[in-house]
Design a protein around this motif. Structure first.
Motif, PDB file in Angstrom:
ATOM      1  N   GLY A  34       0.803  -1.220   0.000  1.00 55.02           N
ATOM      2  CA  GLY A  34       0.000   0.000   0.000  1.00 55.02           C
ATOM      3  C   GLY A  34       0.831   1.263   0.000  1.00 55.02           C
ATOM      4  N   LYS A  35       1.894   1.293   0.785  1.00 54.93           N
ATOM      5  CA  LYS A  35       2.741   2.486   0.862  1.00 54.93           C
ATOM      6  C   LYS A  35       3.398   2.764  -0.480  1.00 54.93           C
ATOM      7  N   SER A  38       0.809   4.143  -2.833  1.00 55.69           N
ATOM      8  CA  SER A  38       0.507   5.535  -2.478  1.00 55.69           C
ATOM      9  C   SER A  38       1.530   6.481  -3.078  1.00 55.69           C
ATOM     10  N   GLN A  39       2.805   6.095  -2.987  1.00 58.93           N
ATOM     11  CA  GLN A  39       3.877   6.921  -3.536  1.00 58.93           C
ATOM     12  C   GLN A  39       3.832   6.925  -5.062  1.00 58.93           C
ATOM     13  N   VAL A  43      -1.293   9.455  -4.001  1.00 57.43           N
ATOM     14  CA  VAL A  43      -2.584   9.545  -3.312  1.00 57.43           C
ATOM     15  C   VAL A  43      -2.431   9.009  -1.894  1.00 57.43           C
ATOM     16  N   SER A  44      -3.469   9.193  -1.098  1.00 61.47           N
ATOM     17  CA  SER A  44      -3.422   8.764   0.294  1.00 61.47           C
ATOM     18  C   SER A  44      -3.579   7.253   0.431  1.00 61.47           C
ATOM     19  N   ALA A  45      -3.239   6.766   1.614  1.00 61.60           N
ATOM     20  CA  ALA A  45      -3.405   5.347   1.905  1.00 61.60           C
ATOM     21  C   ALA A  45      -4.873   4.949   1.841  1.00 61.60           C
ATOM     22  N   ILE A  48      -5.821   4.224  -1.763  1.00 62.36           N
ATOM     23  CA  ILE A  48      -5.272   2.925  -2.167  1.00 62.36           C
ATOM     24  C   ILE A  48      -6.095   1.795  -1.569  1.00 62.36           C
TER      25      ILE A  48
END
Length: 241
Positions: A34-35, A38-39, A43-45, A48
């Motif tokens: 997820g991280k 996001s990168q 976008v935000s976690a 995602i």
């Protein structure tokens, strides 16, 4: 803001689905964490999380807590689906809430009969977080609210209840967010009422009182629909998709 959030979710889910179809993420492999996603998409976690849940609802991935998302198909399932932008159509949203009343009422009744101590602990943990004023309007409050309902589905010990209610919760996540923000900003005195509705449902399940649990679940969703100002009389034969 909510419209933009939904659009971002759809964009990310669409890009991931396209990459899966093109073989960038072959069947049997895992999506990036997820991280990392996001990168990659900026976008935000939360976006995602919603995007991968959408892929799961489409049958493209499977996920387990702590194990990430594994690709299981290159093409989406064409089974039962609710429009992804349902939160933007009030008639459709009313239809989903009407469906949830029946399904979650039944799930609550089953949970009251089948729940174990671990199930109650999970519900209680969500309630404890929801009681804190810090959780009333932020994203964590939405997660705990949805988590409480998901814990009830798990307590049915019926996999199909869990999967279907998880899917419906994904579709109304934005509506839950709107309802909580509306309660906090415009009807702050209702925050305690919302919490008490959850507690009443929890207590009925803890007491193994199936009829009371069903009634508490239905009443909670009726009140949630009222807070969203949904009009069930707008649902007419032939007017919904």
């Amino acid at each position: 803001m909510l419209t933009k959030s939904l659009t971002l979710t759809e964009q990310v889910a669409g890009k991931l689905a396209s990459d899966i179809a093109a073989g960038r993420y072959p069947v049997g492999t895992k999506l990036p964490a997820g991280k990392a996603l996001s990168q990659l998409y900026g976008v935000s976690a939360a976006v995602i999380r919603e995007a991968t849940e959408r892929l799961r609802a489409q049958g493209l991935v499977q996920s387990r807590q702590g194990a990430g998302c594994t690709v299981v198909s290159r093409t989406a399932s064409r089974g039962f689906q609710v429009p992804g932008r349902v939160a933007l159509d009030r008639v459709q949203l009313a239809c989903v809430y009407e469906l949830r009343m029946e399904l979650e009422g039944g799930a609550a009744a089953l949970a009251a009969l089948r729940r174990n101590d671990a199930d109650l602990e999970k519900m209680a943990a969500c309630l404890a977080a929801l009681e804190s004023p810090a959780y009333h309007a932020d994203e964590q409050g939405v997660e705990q609210d949805i988590g409480f309902h998901a814990a009830i589905a798990v307590a049915t010990h019926n996999t199909y209840y869990q999967q279907l209610l998880q899917y419906l919760n994904l579709q109304v996540r934005a509506a839950v967010r709107i309802a909580r923000e509306n309660t906090q900003q415009h009807q702050a005195n209702l925050a305690a009422d919302v919490y008490r509705e959850h507690v009443a449902l929890y207590e009925a399940i803890a007491d193994r009182d199936a009829p009371r649990a069903r009634a508490a679940a239905v009443r909670h969703l009726q009140r949630a629909a009222e807070r969203l100002r949904l009009d069930f009389s707008s649902i007419q034969s032939g007017s919904t998709p």
